[in-house]
Design a protein around this motif. Sequence first.
Motif, PDB file in Angstrom:
ATOM      1  N   ARG A 102      12.465  83.615   5.350  1.00 40.21           N
ATOM      2  CA  ARG A 102      13.385  83.714   6.472  1.00 40.21           C
ATOM      3  C   ARG A 102      14.019  85.103   6.557  1.00 40.21           C
ATOM      4  O   ARG A 102      14.534  85.618   5.565  1.00 40.21           O
ATOM      5  CB  ARG A 102      14.481  82.649   6.364  1.00 40.21           C
ATOM      6  CG  ARG A 102      13.953  81.229   6.488  1.00 40.21           C
ATOM      7  CD  ARG A 102      15.060  80.211   6.244  1.00 40.21           C
ATOM      8  NE  ARG A 102      16.126  80.323   7.222  1.00 40.21           N
ATOM      9  CZ  ARG A 102      16.112  79.761   8.415  1.00 40.21           C
ATOM     10  NH1 ARG A 102      15.064  79.040   8.800  1.00 40.21           N
ATOM     11  NH2 ARG A 102      17.121  79.891   9.244  1.00 40.21           N
TER      12      ARG A 102
ATOM     13  N   ILE B  62      16.403  85.531   8.927  1.00 38.91           N
ATOM     14  CA  ILE B  62      17.653  85.228   9.609  1.00 38.91           C
ATOM     15  C   ILE B  62      18.449  84.224   8.792  1.00 38.91           C
ATOM     16  O   ILE B  62      17.902  83.499   7.966  1.00 38.91           O
ATOM     17  CB  ILE B  62      17.408  84.678  11.032  1.00 38.91           C
ATOM     18  CG1 ILE B  62      16.555  83.405  10.965  1.00 38.91           C
ATOM     19  CG2 ILE B  62      16.748  85.726  11.919  1.00 38.91           C
ATOM     20  CD1 ILE B  62      16.380  82.699  12.295  1.00 38.91           C
ATOM     21  N   GLU B  63      19.765  84.196   9.026  1.00 37.72           N
ATOM     22  CA  GLU B  63      20.605  83.181   8.408  1.00 37.72           C
ATOM     23  C   GLU B  63      20.483  81.870   9.189  1.00 37.72           C
ATOM     24  O   GLU B  63      20.159  81.892  10.378  1.00 37.72           O
ATOM     25  CB  GLU B  63      22.064  83.646   8.394  1.00 37.72           C
ATOM     26  CG  GLU B  63      22.322  84.903   7.574  1.00 37.72           C
ATOM     27  CD  GLU B  63      22.101  84.710   6.074  1.00 37.72           C
ATOM     28  OE1 GLU B  63      21.766  83.589   5.649  1.00 37.72           O
ATOM     29  OE2 GLU B  63      22.264  85.696   5.343  1.00 37.72           O
TER      30      GLU B  63
ATOM     31  N   ALA C 119      18.697  83.505   4.660  1.00 34.27           N
ATOM     32  CA  ALA C 119      17.780  84.638   4.786  1.00 34.27           C
ATOM     33  C   ALA C 119      17.229  84.972   3.407  1.00 34.27           C
ATOM     34  O   ALA C 119      17.947  84.979   2.411  1.00 34.27           O
ATOM     35  CB  ALA C 119      18.502  85.843   5.375  1.00 34.27           C
TER      36      ALA C 119
END
Length: 242
Positions: free
Chosen positions: A110, A112-113, A116
Amino acid sequence: MMLYRVAASILAGVFPSAAFQPSHHCMSRGVGRMPSVARVKRTIRLSAVSPGPAYCEMCGTPTRIKIPEGDERERHVCGDPDCGHVSYQNPKVVVGAVCTHEDRVLLCRRAIEPCAGKWGYPQGFLELGETTRQGAARETREEAGVTFDPAKAELLAIYNLAGMQIQMIYRAEVESDDFEAGHESSDVRFVAWEDIPWEDLAFPTVEWGLKYAREVKTEENPPVQERTKLVTMDGKWKVEEG
């Protein structure tokens, strides 16, 4: 965006992602944090009212929380009696795919949060106008640059999360191990089952899906795994089969 902040999400009319609780390993990085029992109880009280818009979607008048005639739940209702539009809020649908190629499984890191840097299979929210199979294929293409025929995908699991989110996870054998990380992924790999970074997965549901996919990988038409995760009134998480 801190998806674990349930009460704030409810008040904002956004999915309360306590149901999408980060894994223990994700939380150890400080990405998520466990709420206090009091905070969870407050969330439960708040969630008795479905999240909804502050203004009417039809005319823009501020909404009021009330039980519409003939209903049994509080809803966000337009404050203009000449309009009276009722906003019905429903669970969000997440779709994902456990993709394999020659006994290796596709994982995305990932970018993104929340979480992440943690790993998982491609997944995301279902879009309007697409079937769940199409959504799973789209998310896989967007996050990993990997394609498969949605019609050939098999339903692997259904996860019900706190009554606010439903996840439908498919499995698909892909024809090529070519991939290209999308903007939501910092890395993409096909890995052997024994090389899955179990201690570095983003969410408990990811672990559920991968373990079940590994368990039934040689079976044709395996039973669909059904699992429910909810918050009890004493603020504890509970997982039930089915």
